[in-house]
Design an enzyme around this catalytic site. Structure first.
Site, short mmCIF file in Angstrom:
data_model
loop_
_atom_site.label_atom_id
_atom_site.label_comp_id
_atom_site.label_asym_id
_atom_site.label_seq_id
_atom_site.Cartn_x
_atom_site.Cartn_y
_atom_site.Cartn_z
N GLU A 1 -0.32 -29.46 -26.77
CA GLU A 1 -0.97 -29.92 -25.55
C GLU A 1 -1.11 -28.85 -24.48
O GLU A 1 -1.99 -28.96 -23.62
CB GLU A 1 -0.20 -31.10 -24.95
CG GLU A 1 -0.23 -32.35 -25.80
CD GLU A 1 0.28 -33.57 -25.07
OE1 GLU A 1 0.05 -34.68 -25.56
OE2 GLU A 1 0.92 -33.43 -24.00
N SER B 1 9.00 -50.02 -19.35
CA SER B 1 8.49 -51.37 -19.05
C SER B 1 9.17 -52.38 -19.97
O SER B 1 8.53 -53.01 -20.81
CB SER B 1 6.97 -51.42 -19.22
OG SER B 1 6.46 -52.65 -18.75
N PRO B 2 10.49 -52.60 -19.80
CA PRO B 2 11.24 -53.42 -20.76
C PRO B 2 10.93 -54.90 -20.70
O PRO B 2 11.37 -55.66 -21.56
CB PRO B 2 12.70 -53.14 -20.39
CG PRO B 2 12.66 -52.77 -18.95
CD PRO B 2 11.36 -52.02 -18.77
N GLU C 1 9.35 -49.63 -25.96
CA GLU C 1 9.32 -48.16 -25.90
C GLU C 1 10.47 -47.61 -25.06
O GLU C 1 10.78 -48.14 -23.99
CB GLU C 1 8.00 -47.69 -25.30
CG GLU C 1 7.91 -46.16 -25.19
CD GLU C 1 6.70 -45.71 -24.39
OE1 GLU C 1 6.29 -44.57 -24.58
OE2 GLU C 1 6.19 -46.50 -23.57
N GLU D 1 4.74 -30.92 -29.15
CA GLU D 1 3.77 -31.34 -28.14
C GLU D 1 3.51 -30.25 -27.11
O GLU D 1 2.38 -30.10 -26.62
CB GLU D 1 4.25 -32.62 -27.46
CG GLU D 1 4.24 -33.84 -28.35
CD GLU D 1 2.84 -34.28 -28.75
OE1 GLU D 1 1.86 -33.92 -28.06
OE2 GLU D 1 2.71 -35.00 -29.76
N GLU E 1 -7.71 -35.79 -32.72
CA GLU E 1 -7.11 -36.93 -32.04
C GLU E 1 -7.87 -37.28 -30.76
O GLU E 1 -7.44 -38.16 -30.01
CB GLU E 1 -5.64 -36.64 -31.71
CG GLU E 1 -4.75 -36.56 -32.95
CD GLU E 1 -3.28 -36.44 -32.62
OE1 GLU E 1 -2.93 -36.47 -31.41
OE2 GLU E 1 -2.46 -36.32 -33.55
N ALA F 1 3.66 -34.80 -23.17
CA ALA F 1 4.21 -36.04 -23.73
C ALA F 1 3.65 -36.30 -25.12
O ALA F 1 2.53 -35.90 -25.43
CB ALA F 1 3.91 -37.23 -22.82
N ARG G 1 -6.56 -41.48 -19.11
CA ARG G 1 -5.63 -42.47 -19.63
C ARG G 1 -6.24 -43.86 -19.51
O ARG G 1 -6.58 -44.31 -18.42
CB ARG G 1 -4.30 -42.41 -18.86
CG ARG G 1 -3.48 -41.16 -19.13
CD ARG G 1 -3.15 -41.01 -20.59
NE ARG G 1 -2.09 -40.05 -20.84
CZ ARG G 1 -1.70 -39.69 -22.05
NH1 ARG G 1 -2.32 -40.18 -23.12
NH2 ARG G 1 -0.72 -38.83 -22.21
#
Length: 204
Positions: free
Chosen positions: A108, A125-126, A131, A104, A154, A88, A71
């Site tokens: 995945e 994370s507003p 999101e 997914e 991908e 996810a 990530r």
């Protein structure tokens, strides 16, 4: 006193960047708890599609199916940016969260979801991103699960493994699992796992 969307005045919304994701620059003001309007604020907003996260749980074996992949958000702040996660993916136009969950899980982890159980929806994370995450637990047959998965076009390189539920909960406690969706889902399973096992019936 409670506020609504009408208590936020977006004065200007300008494009900042557009690529795989988007960054908008907002000039806004909002009502204050003490009354009246606050000053104009300039805020960058990270715009991205809503996400779906799924914890695959096998109530007959009392195991969860987790995956590891690199990530980019962890590269600068972790010695190991390969994160242990739940399934996810992002919601594409025309898709429902439930459709994304099934898609997914197959792409995945090679899994078929037998039952999809909503856990919650939340903003991770507003303070700077719009999101919203749709979080689920899904009943699965974990026998034979594992191996390498993901879509080559991908650039996905995902290692899937099966964990005893208690071992996964311990990994959360020890900080080995350190991403929000996985922590929330596993803590939920810690509270509800025995109920799911009791209600699962005979293994299909």
């Amino acid at each position: 006193m409670s506020f609504t969307r009408a208590d936020v005045d977006i004065i200007r919304r300008e494009p900042g960047f557009s690529g795989f994701y988007r960054l908008d620059i907002l000039t806004l003001r909002h009502r204050l708890f003490a009354g009246g309007w606050g000053p104009e604020l300039r805020r960058e907003l990270f715009v991205r599609p809503d996400a779906v996260c799924v914890l695959p749980y096998d109530p007959w074996q009392d195991t969860v199916v987790l995956q590891e992949q690199m990530r980019v958000g962890a590269v600068d702040k972790s010695n190991n940016p390969w994160m242990i996660e739940v399934v996810a993916g992002l919601i594409e136009p025309g898709e429902s969260p439930e459709q994304v969950a099934h898609r997914e899980a197959d792409e995945e982890a090679g899994l078929t979801l037998l039952e999809l159980i909503p856990i919650t929806r939340y903003f991770p994370s507003p303070g700077g991103s719009d999101e919203r995450v749709h979080l689920y637990c899904a009943l699965v047959d974990s026998r034979g699960a594992g191996g390498l998965h993901g879509l080559e076009h991908e650039g996905e390189d995902i290692r899937v493994s099966v964990w005893p539920r208690e071992q996964a909960l311990l990994a959360v406690e020890q900080g080995r699992i350190d991403n929000a969706a996985s922590i929330i889902a596993l803590q939920w399973l810690g509270l509800h796992g025995e109920r799911l096992r009791a209600g699962a019936g005979a293994q299909p």
